[in-house]
Design a protein around this motif. Structure first.
Motif, PDB file in Angstrom:
ATOM      1  N   ALA A 302       0.848  -1.528   0.235  1.00 48.29           N
ATOM      2  CA  ALA A 302      -0.006   0.198  -0.274  1.00 48.29           C
ATOM      3  C   ALA A 302       0.869   1.310   1.119  1.00 48.29           C
ATOM      4  O   ALA A 302       1.989   0.755   0.912  1.00 48.29           O
ATOM      5  CB  ALA A 302      -0.842   0.128   0.358  1.00 48.29           C
ATOM      6  N   ILE A 303       0.418   1.775  -0.527  1.00 43.51           N
ATOM      7  CA  ILE A 303       0.638   3.678  -0.584  1.00 43.51           C
ATOM      8  C   ILE A 303      -0.301   4.975  -0.337  1.00 43.51           C
ATOM      9  O   ILE A 303      -1.231   4.395  -1.048  1.00 43.51           O
ATOM     10  CB  ILE A 303       1.579   4.108  -1.550  1.00 43.51           C
ATOM     11  N   GLY A 304       0.162   5.544  -0.088  1.00 44.30           N
ATOM     12  CA  GLY A 304      -0.860   7.036   0.278  1.00 44.30           C
ATOM     13  C   GLY A 304      -0.035   8.539   0.882  1.00 44.30           C
ATOM     14  O   GLY A 304       1.175   8.404   0.746  1.00 44.30           O
ATOM     15  N   PHE A 305      -1.161   9.187   0.614  1.00 48.93           N
ATOM     16  CA  PHE A 305      -0.642  10.894   1.633  1.00 48.93           C
ATOM     17  C   PHE A 305      -2.317  11.207   2.058  1.00 48.93           C
ATOM     18  O   PHE A 305      -2.648  10.895   1.611  1.00 48.93           O
ATOM     19  CB  PHE A 305      -0.546  11.597   0.140  1.00 48.93           C
ATOM     20  N   ALA A 306      -1.020  12.037   2.695  1.00 51.11           N
ATOM     21  CA  ALA A 306      -1.895  13.127   3.477  1.00 51.11           C
ATOM     22  C   ALA A 306      -1.575  14.767   3.000  1.00 51.11           C
ATOM     23  O   ALA A 306      -0.504  14.775   3.421  1.00 51.11           O
ATOM     24  CB  ALA A 306      -2.093  12.968   4.748  1.00 51.11           C
ATOM     25  N   ALA A 307      -3.152  15.489   3.351  1.00 50.79           N
ATOM     26  CA  ALA A 307      -2.831  16.755   2.152  1.00 50.79           C
ATOM     27  C   ALA A 307      -3.176  17.408   3.927  1.00 50.79           C
ATOM     28  O   ALA A 307      -4.177  16.953   3.895  1.00 50.79           O
ATOM     29  CB  ALA A 307      -2.844  17.112   1.476  1.00 50.79           C
ATOM     30  N   GLY A 308      -2.756  18.501   4.124  1.00 57.68           N
ATOM     31  CA  GLY A 308      -2.920  19.804   5.397  1.00 57.68           C
ATOM     32  C   GLY A 308      -3.905  20.231   4.924  1.00 57.68           C
ATOM     33  O   GLY A 308      -3.221  21.250   4.154  1.00 57.68           O
ATOM     34  N   ILE A 309      -4.940  20.411   5.372  1.00 59.41           N
ATOM     35  CA  ILE A 309      -6.161  21.302   4.384  1.00 59.41           C
ATOM     36  C   ILE A 309      -5.368  23.217   4.756  1.00 59.41           C
ATOM     37  O   ILE A 309      -5.809  24.057   4.087  1.00 59.41           O
ATOM     38  CB  ILE A 309      -7.135  21.363   4.557  1.00 59.41           C
ATOM     39  N   GLU A 310      -5.303  23.263   5.864  1.00 62.85           N
ATOM     40  CA  GLU A 310      -5.530  24.521   6.703  1.00 62.85           C
ATOM     41  C   GLU A 310      -3.967  25.125   5.823  1.00 62.85           C
ATOM     42  O   GLU A 310      -4.225  26.157   5.469  1.00 62.85           O
ATOM     43  CB  GLU A 310      -4.654  24.957   7.902  1.00 62.85           C
ATOM     44  N   ARG A 311      -3.020  23.918   5.853  1.00 65.31           N
ATOM     45  CA  ARG A 311      -1.322  24.874   5.747  1.00 65.31           C
ATOM     46  C   ARG A 311      -1.940  24.986   3.598  1.00 65.31           C
ATOM     47  O   ARG A 311      -1.064  25.940   3.584  1.00 65.31           O
ATOM     48  CB  ARG A 311      -0.806  23.695   5.916  1.00 65.31           C
ATOM     49  N   LEU A 312      -2.445  24.313   3.136  1.00 63.47           N
ATOM     50  CA  LEU A 312      -3.004  24.493   1.788  1.00 63.47           C
ATOM     51  C   LEU A 312      -4.106  26.005   1.711  1.00 63.47           C
ATOM     52  O   LEU A 312      -3.135  26.529   0.497  1.00 63.47           O
ATOM     53  CB  LEU A 312      -3.538  23.440   0.972  1.00 63.47           C
ATOM     54  N   LEU A 313      -3.941  26.221   2.451  1.00 56.34           N
ATOM     55  CA  LEU A 313      -5.538  27.076   2.653  1.00 56.34           C
ATOM     56  C   LEU A 313      -4.180  28.009   2.712  1.00 56.34           C
ATOM     57  O   LEU A 313      -4.195  29.331   1.822  1.00 56.34           O
ATOM     58  CB  LEU A 313      -6.227  27.277   3.633  1.00 56.34           C
ATOM     59  N   ILE A 314      -3.144  28.276   3.712  1.00 57.66           N
ATOM     60  CA  ILE A 314      -2.154  29.213   4.118  1.00 57.66           C
ATOM     61  C   ILE A 314      -1.245  29.851   2.784  1.00 57.66           C
ATOM     62  O   ILE A 314      -0.995  31.058   2.351  1.00 57.66           O
ATOM     63  CB  ILE A 314      -1.463  29.428   5.532  1.00 57.66           C
ATOM     64  N   ALA A 315      -1.456  28.774   1.937  1.00 52.54           N
ATOM     65  CA  ALA A 315      -0.341  28.294   1.148  1.00 52.54           C
ATOM     66  C   ALA A 315      -0.950  28.801  -0.573  1.00 52.54           C
ATOM     67  O   ALA A 315       0.025  29.317  -1.264  1.00 52.54           O
ATOM     68  CB  ALA A 315       0.659  27.409   1.433  1.00 52.54           C
ATOM     69  N   SER A 316      -2.099  28.825  -0.479  1.00 56.15           N
ATOM     70  CA  SER A 316      -2.576  29.372  -1.621  1.00 56.15           C
ATOM     71  C   SER A 316      -2.952  30.674  -2.068  1.00 56.15           C
ATOM     72  O   SER A 316      -2.943  31.265  -1.240  1.00 56.15           O
ATOM     73  CB  SER A 316      -3.642  27.381  -2.158  1.00 56.15           C
ATOM     74  N   SER A 317      -3.499  29.990  -3.399  1.00 57.89           N
ATOM     75  CA  SER A 317      -3.435  32.042  -4.060  1.00 57.89           C
ATOM     76  C   SER A 317      -5.321  31.928  -3.407  1.00 57.89           C
ATOM     77  O   SER A 317      -6.095  30.687  -3.097  1.00 57.89           O
ATOM     78  CB  SER A 317      -3.842  31.990  -5.222  1.00 57.89           C
ATOM     79  N   PRO A 318      -5.352  33.072  -2.823  1.00 54.16           N
ATOM     80  CA  PRO A 318      -6.668  33.774  -2.602  1.00 54.16           C
ATOM     81  C   PRO A 318      -7.385  33.391  -3.111  1.00 54.16           C
ATOM     82  O   PRO A 318      -7.097  33.689  -4.548  1.00 54.16           O
ATOM     83  CB  PRO A 318      -6.539  35.248  -1.972  1.00 54.16           C
ATOM     84  N   ALA A 319      -9.156  32.830  -3.025  1.00 56.03           N
ATOM     85  CA  ALA A 319      -9.861  32.516  -4.947  1.00 56.03           C
ATOM     86  C   ALA A 319     -10.707  33.989  -5.131  1.00 56.03           C
ATOM     87  O   ALA A 319     -11.051  34.774  -3.530  1.00 56.03           O
ATOM     88  CB  ALA A 319     -11.000  31.444  -3.530  1.00 56.03           C
ATOM     89  N   PRO A 320     -11.213  34.186  -5.428  1.00 55.29           N
ATOM     90  CA  PRO A 320     -11.818  35.534  -5.833  1.00 55.29           C
ATOM     91  C   PRO A 320     -13.480  35.112  -5.363  1.00 55.29           C
ATOM     92  O   PRO A 320     -13.656  34.484  -4.676  1.00 55.29           O
ATOM     93  CB  PRO A 320     -12.454  35.446  -7.158  1.00 55.29           C
ATOM     94  N   THR A 321     -13.841  36.395  -4.466  1.00 56.38           N
ATOM     95  CA  THR A 321     -14.650  36.294  -3.958  1.00 56.38           C
ATOM     96  C   THR A 321     -16.038  36.236  -4.720  1.00 56.38           C
ATOM     97  O   THR A 321     -16.470  36.805  -5.680  1.00 56.38           O
ATOM     98  CB  THR A 321     -15.197  38.004  -3.192  1.00 56.38           C
ATOM     99  N   ARG A 322     -17.127  35.759  -4.522  1.00 58.09           N
ATOM    100  CA  ARG A 322     -18.075  34.847  -5.187  1.00 58.09           C
ATOM    101  C   ARG A 322     -19.758  34.890  -4.382  1.00 58.09           C
ATOM    102  O   ARG A 322     -19.484  35.427  -2.715  1.00 58.09           O
ATOM    103  CB  ARG A 322     -17.950  33.347  -5.424  1.00 58.09           C
ATOM    104  N   PRO A 323     -20.369  35.647  -4.508  1.00 58.72           N
ATOM    105  CA  PRO A 323     -21.371  36.398  -4.327  1.00 58.72           C
ATOM    106  C   PRO A 323     -22.373  35.709  -3.433  1.00 58.72           C
ATOM    107  O   PRO A 323     -22.406  34.375  -3.642  1.00 58.72           O
ATOM    108  CB  PRO A 323     -22.634  36.694  -5.391  1.00 58.72           C
ATOM    109  N   ILE A 324     -22.710  35.635  -2.665  1.00 60.29           N
ATOM    110  CA  ILE A 324     -23.830  34.661  -1.178  1.00 60.29           C
ATOM    111  C   ILE A 324     -25.274  33.855  -2.223  1.00 60.29           C
ATOM    112  O   ILE A 324     -25.088  33.061  -2.366  1.00 60.29           O
ATOM    113  CB  ILE A 324     -24.445  35.361  -0.449  1.00 60.29           C
ATOM    114  N   VAL A 325     -25.790  35.328  -2.642  1.00 56.64           N
ATOM    115  CA  VAL A 325     -26.831  34.803  -3.848  1.00 56.64           C
ATOM    116  C   VAL A 325     -26.425  35.892  -5.157  1.00 56.64           C
ATOM    117  O   VAL A 325     -25.932  36.889  -5.173  1.00 56.64           O
ATOM    118  CB  VAL A 325     -28.235  34.930  -3.205  1.00 56.64           C
TER     119      VAL A 325
END
Ligand code: HAM
Length: 428
Positions: A302-325
């Motif tokens: 077997a092989i696998g990985f895990a990615a840390g979501i919070e760390r990826l959020l810190i390291a990734s580009s901000p998403a454009p703001t989307r409307p709520i409705v």
């Protein structure tokens, strides 16, 4: 009364932040599906011995970081990671009898009682994947390549891949002995923690951040020197496949990782961004060819990985703001309130995200609310419009207003939103 607060190291994710989480989870789910992985959900609580046996008694996770408790006669633990639980489920359900190779993925909260700091929490989220039944090294390379593509798609900055091999069979034990033999004469120059690790878990000394330890291990033998011929061939197969896929990587012979279950391929992906400091490993993974058998299953690699979501959020580009409705329905006056609810219901039935005002207020305050929601259009419904079966449609993006028949409204709005679709996606 002292106000009640979230538990230290455990965070709330508020609605204004959730769009970024959704975007990330969606990107993972799409990438996994594209590569033939299917989702598995396992419990957040497992029997404590599952983690002790797989992760290893002398690891930091088991020694210091597990949230363990007794419930009646059971020793239980909040999962510190997802691999052990997934392998337990794989064995328990005899999955190998149904398919020769299984590709699984998961999202979920993990729990480790670590010292909280930026990018290191006590409840954190991982996106992970595991492949059972493929001894590699092609699958190893494909997994790493998939991750690199995904991280680029997410706009993660400074991505760097590090690979190593821990070998199989008794390689790790032989290497441990060599390392101890090398470090024992330097014992006094090691940090207090590493002096203790020399007897319990000497491999951890290799990734100690303490300057004294770093100096002591600088000339230490590496595990690669201890690899047998089969393991060497496996490791060069991994590198050849990564080269063929065009995935840049660096061999780091000192990479050992903190979990005892690994064999052969090990990898980490770092995001070299100042916001993460030294805790910049966003993905960790590797092969664990013995776990399924150790949990009572057959001999399945077997092989696998895990990615840390919070760390990826810190390291990734901000998403454009989307409307709520996309649409805000503004009733003017008491009489228009209920018809506004009905209108909003019709628009939603046509697939248009809509909020209707339910509190009342001046047109000015309703328009302010529509703007705050990021709505593309406001549907104004006064008593006169109600009587005439029409509405005033205010297009906030085009700064235009027109009178539209009420029955035509869902079609007209649908066409407008489709023509410039930025308002119809998930918010982010
Ligand atoms: P891990 O290296 O312990 O591996 O964790 C994987 C990733 O989870 C880390 O690289 C980091 O991004 C994130 N992470 C770990 N601890 C924390 C924390 N306290 N706060 C925030 N993020 C954290 C595993 O968990 C293995 N199960 C990976 C694996 C799967 N190996 C084989 N299959």
């Amino acid at each position: 009364m002292t106000p009640l607060r979230a538990v230290k190291g455990m965070n709330d994710v508020l609605p204004e932040e959730i769009g970024r989480w959704h975007r990330l989870e969606k990107a993972f789910a799409e990438t996994f599906a594209l590569h033939g992985y299917r989702e598995v959900r396992t419990p957040c609580v497992e029997a404590t011995p599952l983690f002790v046996r797989t992760i290893g008694e002398a690891t930091d996770v088991v020694e210091k970081e597990m949230y363990s408790f007794r419930h009646h006669d059971d020793a239980l633990t909040l999962r510190p990671e997802g691999t052990a639980g997934a392998a337990r489920a794989y064995v328990e359900h005899g999955v190998q009898n149904r398919e020769p190779v299984s590709r699984w993925y998961y999202f979920g909260a993990m729990f480790r009682a670590e010292r909280p700091q930026r990018g290191r929490y006590r409840q954190f989220y991982q996106a992970g994947a595991e492949i059972y039944g493929d001894a590699g090294p092609c699958s190893d390379a494909e997994m790493i390549d998939m991750l690199v593509g995904l991280l680029h798609r997410l706009g993660v900055r400074g991505v760097e891949v590090f690979v190593n091999s821990l070998g199989s069979g008794d390689t790790r034990a032989r290497y441990k002995n060599e390392l101890v033999a090398f470090l024992e004469p330097k014992r006094a120059s090691l940090s207090e923690d590493s002096q203790r690790r020399l007897g319990t878990n000497p491999l951890r000394i290799l990734d100690s951040k303490d300057e004294r330890d770093r100096a002591a291990v600088a000339a230490a033998p590496t595990v690669i020197d201890c690899l047998g011929d089969d393991d060497k061939a496996h490791f060069s197969g991994l590198q050849r496949s990564l080269d063929a896929l065009g995935t840049p990587y660096r061999v780091d012979p000192r990479l050992v990782r903190g979990l005892d279950y690994y064999t052969r391929t090990l990898f980490e992906i770092k995001a070299d961004v100042p916001e993460l400091g030294t805790g910049n490993t966003v993905v960790g993974g590797g092969r664990y060819d013995n776990m399924v058998a150790e949990l009572g299953g057959p001999n399945i690699p077997a092989i696998g990985f895990a990615a840390g979501i919070e760390r990826l959020l810190i390291a990734s580009s901000p998403a454009p703001t989307r409307p709520i409705v996309d649409v805000f329905v503004a009733p003017l006056g008491e009489e228009s309130r209920a018809p506004a609810l009905v209108l909003a219901k019709e628009l939603r039935a046509a697939g248009i995200s809509t909020e209707a005002d339910t509190r009342g207020g001046s047109l000015k305050s309703l328009l302010r609310r529509a703007n705050a929601l990021g709505a593309r259009a406001v549907v104004i419904l006064g008593e006169r419009e109600l009587a005439e079966g029409v509405v005033e449609l205010k297009d906030l993006a085009a700064h235009a207003q027109e009178r539209v028949s009420r029955s035509e409204l869902p079609r007209v709005l649908g066409e407008r939103l489709r023509a410039s679709p930025e308002g119809s996606e998930e918010q982010g």
